[in-house]
Design a protein around this motif. Structure first.
Motif, PDB file in Angstrom:
ATOM      1  N   SER A 101      -1.935  -2.320  -4.236  1.00 21.58           N
ATOM      2  CA  SER A 101      -1.174  -1.809  -2.940  1.00 21.58           C
ATOM      3  C   SER A 101      -2.292  -1.040  -2.036  1.00 21.58           C
ATOM      4  CB  SER A 101      -0.219  -0.920  -3.418  1.00 21.58           C
ATOM      5  OG  SER A 101      -0.712   0.171  -3.999  1.00 21.58           O
ATOM      6  N   ARG A 102      -3.074  -0.557  -2.530  1.00 18.85           N
ATOM      7  CA  ARG A 102      -4.319   0.244  -1.977  1.00 18.85           C
ATOM      8  C   ARG A 102      -5.122  -0.793  -0.723  1.00 18.85           C
ATOM      9  NH1 ARG A 102      -6.286   5.921  -4.013  1.00 18.85           N
ATOM     10  NH2 ARG A 102      -4.264   6.431  -4.821  1.00 18.85           N
ATOM     11  N   GLN A 103      -5.547  -1.809  -1.620  1.00 17.02           N
ATOM     12  CA  GLN A 103      -6.276  -3.039  -0.804  1.00 17.02           C
ATOM     13  C   GLN A 103      -5.323  -3.451   0.106  1.00 17.02           C
ATOM     14  OE1 GLN A 103      -7.433  -5.309  -4.261  1.00 17.02           O
ATOM     15  NE2 GLN A 103      -9.111  -4.229  -4.467  1.00 17.02           N
ATOM     16  N   THR A 104      -4.038  -3.868   0.028  1.00 19.85           N
ATOM     17  CA  THR A 104      -3.142  -4.513   0.776  1.00 19.85           C
ATOM     18  C   THR A 104      -2.769  -3.622   2.030  1.00 19.85           C
ATOM     19  OG1 THR A 104      -1.948  -5.771  -1.014  1.00 19.85           O
ATOM     20  CG2 THR A 104      -0.863  -5.620   1.015  1.00 19.85           C
ATOM     21  N   ALA A 105      -2.823  -2.527   1.681  1.00 22.80           N
ATOM     22  CA  ALA A 105      -2.614  -1.619   2.954  1.00 22.80           C
ATOM     23  C   ALA A 105      -3.857  -1.618   4.022  1.00 22.80           C
ATOM     24  CB  ALA A 105      -2.381  -0.056   2.319  1.00 22.80           C
ATOM     25  N   PHE A 106      -4.943  -1.708   3.259  1.00 25.86           N
ATOM     26  CA  PHE A 106      -6.360  -1.483   4.269  1.00 25.86           C
ATOM     27  C   PHE A 106      -6.609  -3.097   4.800  1.00 25.86           C
ATOM     28  CE2 PHE A 106      -7.094   2.161   1.614  1.00 25.86           C
ATOM     29  CZ  PHE A 106      -6.995   3.035   2.657  1.00 25.86           C
ATOM     30  N   GLN A 107      -5.885  -4.023   4.483  1.00 26.63           N
ATOM     31  CA  GLN A 107      -6.217  -5.289   5.022  1.00 26.63           C
ATOM     32  C   GLN A 107      -5.550  -5.478   6.272  1.00 26.63           C
ATOM     33  OE1 GLN A 107      -5.616  -8.276   2.001  1.00 26.63           O
ATOM     34  NE2 GLN A 107      -7.520  -7.725   0.983  1.00 26.63           N
TER      35      GLN A 107
END
Length: 107
Positions: A101-107
């Motif tokens: 979820s953190r990776q998705t938020a930063f993409q």
């Protein structure tokens, strides 16, 4: 995918509905060394270090071994409920979800 499954089997993460061989051997109490090893293997192919804090909680750091980029850092995970393979697998799953979820938020 098959290689990932092989790594998990090699690291002792074969999770069954019943207790694993490891748990039967230790009467349901998992040693800190075994717990750390299982958690560290649970994040393959990423690298993971799992350290015991002075208060007995865990510091878990997951990072990409090719770049050393930290993907997740959790500083005070209680070990009180990590007494079964299912509880450990749930923790790893929750941490992987948090990472995703953190990776998705930063993409």
């Amino acid at each position: 995918m098959i290689g990932d499954a092989a790594n998990r089997l090699k690291c002792g993460l074969l999770l069954l509905d019943n207790h694993t061989h490891m748990e039967r051997r230790t009467n349901g109490v998992i040693s800190t060394l075994e717990l750390r090893h299982i958690i560290e293997c649970g994040f393959l192919p990423l690298s993971c270090t799992c350290q015991i804090n002075p208060d007995g909680s865990l510091l878990i750091k997951v990072f990409d071994p090719s770049t050393d980029r930290v993907e997740l850092l959790v500083t005070a995970v209680s070990t009180a409920n990590l007494t079964s393979s299912r509880a450990i697998a749930n923790l790893i799953g929750e941490l992987r979800s948090e990472m995703n979820s953190r990776q998705t938020a930063f993409q």
